[in-house]
Motif scaffolding. Structure first.
Motif, PDB file in Angstrom:
ATOM      1  N   LYS A 193       0.622  -0.958  -0.418  1.00 51.53           N
ATOM      2  CA  LYS A 193      -0.274  -0.275  -0.003  1.00 51.53           C
ATOM      3  C   LYS A 193       1.305   1.460  -0.075  1.00 51.53           C
ATOM      4  N   GLN A 194       0.344   2.683  -0.532  1.00 51.73           N
ATOM      5  CA  GLN A 194       1.171   3.830  -0.813  1.00 51.73           C
ATOM      6  C   GLN A 194       0.019   4.426   0.161  1.00 51.73           C
ATOM      7  N   PHE A 195       1.043   5.169   1.692  1.00 51.28           N
ATOM      8  CA  PHE A 195       0.368   5.789   2.766  1.00 51.28           C
ATOM      9  C   PHE A 195       0.842   7.057   1.967  1.00 51.28           C
ATOM     10  N   ASN A 196      -0.861   7.873   2.595  1.00 50.32           N
ATOM     11  CA  ASN A 196      -0.215   8.899   1.263  1.00 50.32           C
ATOM     12  C   ASN A 196      -0.847  10.323   3.240  1.00 50.32           C
ATOM     13  N   VAL A 197      -0.056  10.734   4.072  1.00 47.80           N
ATOM     14  CA  VAL A 197       0.053  11.836   5.547  1.00 47.80           C
ATOM     15  C   VAL A 197      -0.227  13.248   4.883  1.00 47.80           C
ATOM     16  N   ALA A 198      -1.284  14.180   5.026  1.00 48.83           N
ATOM     17  CA  ALA A 198      -1.636  15.106   5.037  1.00 48.83           C
ATOM     18  C   ALA A 198      -0.858  15.673   5.546  1.00 48.83           C
ATOM     19  N   LEU A 199      -0.073  16.605   5.729  1.00 51.31           N
ATOM     20  CA  LEU A 199       0.774  17.427   6.314  1.00 51.31           C
ATOM     21  C   LEU A 199       0.267  18.719   6.830  1.00 51.31           C
ATOM     22  N   ARG A 200       0.477  19.054   7.977  1.00 53.94           N
ATOM     23  CA  ARG A 200      -0.257  20.577   8.553  1.00 53.94           C
ATOM     24  C   ARG A 200       0.663  21.365   8.795  1.00 53.94           C
ATOM     25  N   GLN A 201      -0.508  22.365   8.795  1.00 55.51           N
ATOM     26  CA  GLN A 201       0.272  23.952   8.373  1.00 55.51           C
ATOM     27  C   GLN A 201       0.245  24.628   9.964  1.00 55.51           C
ATOM     28  N   PRO A 202       1.936  25.068  10.287  1.00 59.18           N
ATOM     29  CA  PRO A 202       2.409  25.878  11.172  1.00 59.18           C
ATOM     30  C   PRO A 202       1.373  26.593  11.785  1.00 59.18           C
ATOM     31  N   THR A 203       0.633  27.140  12.699  1.00 59.75           N
ATOM     32  CA  THR A 203      -0.238  27.663  13.844  1.00 59.75           C
ATOM     33  C   THR A 203       0.124  28.181  13.860  1.00 59.75           C
ATOM     34  N   GLU A 204       1.213  27.768  15.451  1.00 62.45           N
ATOM     35  CA  GLU A 204       1.079  28.584  16.945  1.00 62.45           C
ATOM     36  C   GLU A 204       2.632  29.213  16.442  1.00 62.45           C
ATOM     37  N   GLU A 205       2.648  30.719  17.040  1.00 62.41           N
ATOM     38  CA  GLU A 205       3.541  30.730  17.199  1.00 62.41           C
ATOM     39  C   GLU A 205       4.458  30.781  18.783  1.00 62.41           C
ATOM     40  N   LEU A 206       5.332  30.430  18.880  1.00 61.41           N
ATOM     41  CA  LEU A 206       6.182  30.105  20.060  1.00 61.41           C
ATOM     42  C   LEU A 206       7.080  30.907  20.053  1.00 61.41           C
ATOM     43  N   THR A 207       7.597  30.692  21.935  1.00 58.46           N
ATOM     44  CA  THR A 207       9.379  31.488  21.959  1.00 58.46           C
ATOM     45  C   THR A 207       9.736  30.447  23.183  1.00 58.46           C
ATOM     46  N   TYR A 208      10.651  30.038  23.141  1.00 58.57           N
ATOM     47  CA  TYR A 208      11.664  29.674  23.411  1.00 58.57           C
ATOM     48  C   TYR A 208      13.120  30.167  23.554  1.00 58.57           C
ATOM     49  N   ARG A 209      13.157  30.540  25.288  1.00 56.41           N
ATOM     50  CA  ARG A 209      14.642  30.888  25.084  1.00 56.41           C
ATOM     51  C   ARG A 209      14.990  32.131  24.509  1.00 56.41           C
ATOM     52  N   GLY A 210      13.673  32.657  24.139  1.00 57.92           N
ATOM     53  CA  GLY A 210      13.848  34.323  23.299  1.00 57.92           C
ATOM     54  C   GLY A 210      14.320  34.109  21.530  1.00 57.92           C
ATOM     55  N   VAL A 211      13.917  32.902  21.511  1.00 56.30           N
ATOM     56  CA  VAL A 211      13.601  32.879  19.614  1.00 56.30           C
ATOM     57  C   VAL A 211      12.922  32.220  19.686  1.00 56.30           C
ATOM     58  N   ARG A 212      11.992  32.967  18.340  1.00 53.52           N
ATOM     59  CA  ARG A 212      10.817  32.640  17.704  1.00 53.52           C
ATOM     60  C   ARG A 212      10.527  31.718  17.098  1.00 53.52           C
ATOM     61  N   TYR A 213       9.937  30.952  17.350  1.00 51.58           N
ATOM     62  CA  TYR A 213       9.445  29.566  16.032  1.00 51.58           C
ATOM     63  C   TYR A 213       7.984  29.283  15.742  1.00 51.58           C
ATOM     64  N   HIS A 214       7.842  28.763  15.333  1.00 54.70           N
ATOM     65  CA  HIS A 214       6.466  27.957  14.731  1.00 54.70           C
ATOM     66  C   HIS A 214       6.049  26.462  15.259  1.00 54.70           C
ATOM     67  N   ARG A 215       4.801  26.029  15.314  1.00 54.70           N
ATOM     68  CA  ARG A 215       4.604  24.729  15.215  1.00 54.70           C
ATOM     69  C   ARG A 215       3.366  24.297  15.234  1.00 54.70           C
TER      70      ARG A 215
END
Length: 58
Positions: free
Chosen positions: A36-58
């Motif tokens: 079987k061929q598996f197709n996984v739907a990718l999700r888009q980043p929805t949250e902007e987070l900050t860790y030790r002063g660095v911003r990133y998207h989750r």
């Protein structure tokens, strides 16, 4: 599904996985399996987070 980590609650999202039969037959340890061929739907980043002063998207 509701989860928590270090006292923070969050909602886990499970991506939708669609399986398409390829029509090929495989053999493993004397037993036949259909491939079987598996197709996984990718999700888009929805949250902007900050860790030790660095911003990133989750």
């Amino acid at each position: 599904m509701k989860l928590s980590f270090l006292g923070q609650s969050y909602e886990a999202s499970n991506p939708a996985i669609a399986a398409t039969d390829t029509g090929e037959t495989l053999t493993f340890r004397g037993k036949s399996y259909s491939q079987k061929q598996f197709n996984v739907a990718l999700r888009q980043p929805t949250e902007e987070l900050t860790y030790r002063g660095v911003r990133y998207h989750r």
